[in-house]
Design a protein around this motif. Sequence first.
Motif, PDB file in Angstrom:
ATOM      1  N   THR A 144      23.155  41.562  45.153  1.00 46.74           N
ATOM      2  CA  THR A 144      22.807  40.243  44.732  1.00 46.74           C
ATOM      3  C   THR A 144      23.958  39.074  44.008  1.00 46.74           C
ATOM      4  O   THR A 144      23.485  37.677  44.315  1.00 46.74           O
ATOM      5  N   LEU A 145      24.349  40.054  42.875  1.00 48.41           N
ATOM      6  CA  LEU A 145      25.130  39.369  41.948  1.00 48.41           C
ATOM      7  C   LEU A 145      26.869  39.145  43.068  1.00 48.41           C
ATOM      8  O   LEU A 145      27.620  38.941  41.700  1.00 48.41           O
ATOM      9  N   SER A 146      26.954  39.998  43.347  1.00 44.06           N
ATOM     10  CA  SER A 146      28.110  40.048  44.353  1.00 44.06           C
ATOM     11  C   SER A 146      29.102  38.840  44.626  1.00 44.06           C
ATOM     12  O   SER A 146      28.282  37.901  45.396  1.00 44.06           O
ATOM     13  N   ARG A 147      30.159  38.789  44.488  1.00 36.98           N
ATOM     14  CA  ARG A 147      31.167  37.965  45.239  1.00 36.98           C
ATOM     15  C   ARG A 147      32.533  38.523  45.977  1.00 36.98           C
ATOM     16  O   ARG A 147      33.394  39.040  45.013  1.00 36.98           O
ATOM     17  N   LYS A 148      32.757  37.116  46.190  1.00 33.50           N
ATOM     18  CA  LYS A 148      34.381  37.698  47.433  1.00 33.50           C
ATOM     19  C   LYS A 148      35.633  37.852  46.237  1.00 33.50           C
ATOM     20  O   LYS A 148      36.286  38.406  46.096  1.00 33.50           O
ATOM     21  N   GLU A 149      35.605  37.010  44.929  1.00 33.31           N
ATOM     22  CA  GLU A 149      36.275  36.448  44.549  1.00 33.31           C
ATOM     23  C   GLU A 149      36.124  37.129  42.972  1.00 33.31           C
ATOM     24  O   GLU A 149      37.563  37.602  42.594  1.00 33.31           O
TER      25      GLU A 149
END
Length: 254
Positions: A84-89
Amino acid sequence: MRLAAFALAFSMLAGNGFAGEADRPQSDKSRTDRPLGVVELFTSQGCSSCPPADEFFTELAARQDIVALAYHVDYWDYLGWQDTLSRKENTERQYQYMRAFGSRSVYTPQAVINGRSHVNGASRREVDGALARMEKSGEGMRVGIKVSRTSDRVVIDTGDAGTGPSDAHVVIVYFDPPQTVTIGKGENTGRSMTYWNAVTGIQTAGMWHGKAQRYELPLSEISKKKGGCAVLLQSVGKDGLPGPILGAAFIRKP
């Protein structure tokens, strides 16, 4: 380093640098403007090896002498739970470090220390050992950063370089406030974890060329974020990959 740039007004500081404390709550006035180091944890809610690292990171985030940032990556989402906290960046930043270190792969939990080396993020001995070793060898935070506020802006003052690398990016890292997540699927099904300093964005605020300098950021830029942010003074290679972090500080919200 593929970081989105945004405009900051800046002016050169007069004189030969500064000495002082980063802006912080009254109870934290004893801390200097040079923390022991920066720990960047690459983690995932879908990684079965990560909970011990996340728990240890909670201790690091509470320390007054460390700038601790957690980058949730997305490449374990295929195991059945989308972080839920992941980001591609965040994943891109880890791959940039991989190339900078000459590694062949990424892994979690990985802790990058001062932008210079990486260790197992769940190993207290390895993280503490790397921080102590770099501090002793002069690879710690050698450039002071002082953060202050006026009624409408955040002022970031960076010190002189002394010896060593004299060019770096002034990087602003935004992160969420602590939040508890109950994991419903995947390798950590049923676990309830509280995550600290989960990174939500990274922006380059300007360039630093080894001399004391001042940067100004609209206070509204900070206030509109629901979490907090930190400033990193990070050298960047000719290939654009992240290098050693020379200084760091938290930017305290009003």
